[in-house]
Design a protein around this motif. Structure first.
Motif, PDB file in Angstrom:
ATOM      1  N   ALA A 270       0.808  -1.218   0.000  1.00  0.00           N
ATOM      2  CA  ALA A 270       0.000   0.000   0.000  1.00  0.00           C
ATOM      3  C   ALA A 270       0.843   1.271   0.000  1.00  0.00           C
ATOM      4  O   ALA A 270       0.330   2.351  -0.284  1.00  0.00           O
ATOM      5  N   GLY A 271       2.123   1.146   0.343  1.00  0.00           N
ATOM      6  CA  GLY A 271       3.036   2.275   0.217  1.00  0.00           C
ATOM      7  C   GLY A 271       3.122   3.209   1.398  1.00  0.00           C
ATOM      8  O   GLY A 271       3.755   4.259   1.309  1.00  0.00           O
ATOM      9  N   ASN A 272       2.523   2.840   2.554  1.00  0.00           N
ATOM     10  CA  ASN A 272       2.570   3.737   3.713  1.00  0.00           C
ATOM     11  C   ASN A 272       2.342   2.918   4.978  1.00  0.00           C
ATOM     12  O   ASN A 272       1.226   2.486   5.255  1.00  0.00           O
ATOM     13  N   LYS A 332      -2.364   1.403  -3.692  1.00  0.00           N
ATOM     14  CA  LYS A 332      -1.598   2.633  -3.448  1.00  0.00           C
ATOM     15  C   LYS A 332      -2.521   3.833  -3.230  1.00  0.00           C
ATOM     16  O   LYS A 332      -2.088   4.884  -2.742  1.00  0.00           O
ATOM     17  N   THR A 333      -3.800   3.679  -3.581  1.00  0.00           N
ATOM     18  CA  THR A 333      -4.761   4.775  -3.385  1.00  0.00           C
ATOM     19  C   THR A 333      -5.430   4.728  -2.020  1.00  0.00           C
ATOM     20  O   THR A 333      -6.308   5.538  -1.731  1.00  0.00           O
ATOM     21  N   LEU A 334      -5.036   3.766  -1.188  1.00  0.00           N
ATOM     22  CA  LEU A 334      -5.603   3.686   0.161  1.00  0.00           C
ATOM     23  C   LEU A 334      -5.100   4.865   0.995  1.00  0.00           C
ATOM     24  O   LEU A 334      -3.898   5.046   1.194  1.00  0.00           O
ATOM     25  N   GLY A 341      -1.072  13.779   1.852  1.00  0.00           N
ATOM     26  CA  GLY A 341      -1.384  13.406   0.482  1.00  0.00           C
ATOM     27  C   GLY A 341      -2.815  12.974   0.251  1.00  0.00           C
ATOM     28  O   GLY A 341      -3.164  12.545  -0.859  1.00  0.00           O
ATOM     29  N   PHE A 342      -3.674  13.082   1.266  1.00  0.00           N
ATOM     30  CA  PHE A 342      -5.067  12.660   1.087  1.00  0.00           C
ATOM     31  C   PHE A 342      -5.789  13.607   0.137  1.00  0.00           C
ATOM     32  O   PHE A 342      -5.801  14.814   0.322  1.00  0.00           O
TER      33      PHE A 342
END
Length: 485
Positions: A270-272, A332-334, A341-342
């Motif tokens: 998810a990248g975070n 990645k859009t989660l 960055g939201f």
């Protein structure tokens, strides 16, 4: 106690006693990260660290029946269960302190044997306290309608704990200390130790007035030998099926909550990594509500067996849907409001939240049934053979459960090593790869599907329905009355 043999506990007693399980789960969650300490400061590789942890779980399983035997032999001035709760907590506090405050200060050649020796003592303390969570259930209440309510309190506490601790680790301690450092483990210990100590003493208060022999089995002492372990395992169909269901569930859940697996899911796929805490924050309250509804409207009315079945079928569907979602949409859009960055709620975020909450609710419902169902199996043994052996029953259950679930860390380590992670586990800085994504999703969602399938198979042969438990309590009451006469 009523003439039907039913005795109940006050709600506050159940609520406080459930904290015993929360106390030991705090230490369980603390030790979930111990592989990072081992690879970073004890000086072992990933596979060896995973194998040592698996070996400790097997040692745990070996010591269980011995400790259960002493629980069944104990009935003194301080009761059957309370001494094991207190001594167990003290051992846990001391051994975990020694592990993370002293191991890395030793000469390198002495670190591994020292670590293993202290870890083995930790296991004994853990078993001392955990066996009581199961063994004291029969003394707490035997009402088939009240017994499942233990799961409400247990589920609430553990849902909050497993939601808040990831936030503490991933959003506070790891960023503060720059990873899984010695300082991170030591500060973490100072959060866990006093909380677990407080919960243990509140649990002692909750069980105190029920920890007396008039609430035990047939109301008279029963001679127990080690041969009884084999006889129970061979003939008690209830515990056989419950062990099969719970142990497969346990290994799946331990894998899903493994620190490395969560790093793969959130930080890499998810990248975070900070998403782990955010997900917990958004899903904790809905999960608790779903679990309470399940216990209130399914377990207390239709029985614990049907509640576990409902949770298992729901778990299969939701985990399969989550696995598909991660491949059909973009993880990645989660993102969530307030995060860097939201840019608004995405399809993935909405679908993920909906499915994750449902899955958590079904999982909590099924999981909270296991401990009170163990008490049902202990009462069934009284009904079946006349033996009151709650310590034997609880440790027999946990012994097999731990042997099976001991492979959780090894499975994670071995699968990671097959794609190149032989010396260090994946971290928040590891780059994304399709192979790592598949392994991560299989470990998070695929293993849960397999565990729930095993539940459904086991419950097909599990004999203890709500109606059967009413009959069992009536028969036990008859046996007690004949002894009085």
């Amino acid at each position: 106690m009523q003439t039907t043999g039913i005795h109940r506990a006050k709600s506050w007693q159940i609520a406080l006693f459930a904290l015993n399980n929360t106390s030991t789960n705090l230490w369980l969650f603390f030790m979930n990260f111990i592989a990072y300490y081992m690879t970073g400061y004890v000086g072992v590789g990933v596979v060896l660290a995973s194998s040592i942890i698996m070996g400790m779980r097997i040692w745990d399983a070996v010591t269980d029946p011995i400790i259960g035997y002493f629980v069944d032999k104990t009935d003194g001035q301080f009761g059957k269960n309370r001494p094991f709760m207190i001594v167990g907590n003290l051992i846990l506090t001391l051994t975990t302190f020694l592990l993370v405050f002293t191991t890395h200060k030793l000469p390198e050649a002495a670190r591994l044997p020292y670590f293993i020796a202290i870890y083995a003592l930790y296991i004994i303390g853990y078993t001392f306290q955990t066996v009581v969570t199961k063994s004291a259930q029969t003394a707490l209440t035997n009402d088939p309608e009240q017994r499942p309510t233990f799961g409400i309190y247990d589920g609430i506490y553990n849902t909050i704990m497993f939601a808040s601790l990831p936030v503490l680790v991933s959003n506070v301690l790891v960023p503060k200390h720059g990873g899984f450092t010695v300082e991170m483990f030591q500060e973490y210990w100072f959060y866990i130790a006093p909380t677990a100590f407080l919960f243990t003493w509140l649990a002692v208060l909750g069980i105190a007035s029920k920890d007396r022999h008039e609430y035990f089995g047939t109301g008279k002492p029963v001679k127990v030998t080690f041969k009884d372990y084999w006889e129970v395992l061979k003939n008690n169909r209830g515990i056989q099926m419950l062990v099969f269901a719970a142990s497969t569930d346990k290994i799946a859940m331990q894998i899903k909550s493994n620190a490395t697996v969560l790093v793969i899911l959130y930080a890499i796929v998810a990248g975070n990594y900070g998403l782990q805490g955010a997900v917990a924050g958004y899903t904790t309250i809905p999960t608790i509500l779903l679990m309470i509804l399940g216990v209130r409207f399914v377990a207390t009315r239709m029985g614990q067996k049907k509640a576990l079945l409902l949770g298992s079928w729901g778990g299969i569907l939701t985990n399969a849907a989550l696995f598909a979602l991660f491949y059909l949409a973009d993880p990645k859009t989660l993102s969530f409001p307030g995060m860097e960055g939201f840019n608004g709620l995405t399809f993935f975020t909405i679908a993920f939240l909906f499915l994750w909450i449902l899955e958590s609710g079904f999982r909590s419902l099924a999981g909270t049934m296991v401990i009170p169902m163990t008490a049902d199996c202990a009462d069934y043994e009284v009904y079946r053979s006349g033996r009151y052996v709650p310590g034997l029953m609880g440790t027999l259950f946990s012994s097999v459960d731990k042997i099976v679930s001991s492979f959780a860390t090894t499975i994670v380590g071995v699968l990671c090593s097959t794609i190149g992670f032989t010396e260090q586990l994946p971290t928040v800085d590891t780059p994304f790869s399709p192979e790592l994504k598949f392994i991560g999703l299989f470990l998070v969602f695929g293993m849960m599907v397999l565990g729930n399938i095993c539940n459904i198979i086991a419950m097909k042969f599990y004999p203890l329905t709500k109606e059967k438990m009413v009959d069992i309590q009536g028969e036990i009451a008859r046996i007690k009355s004949e002894q009085v006469d």
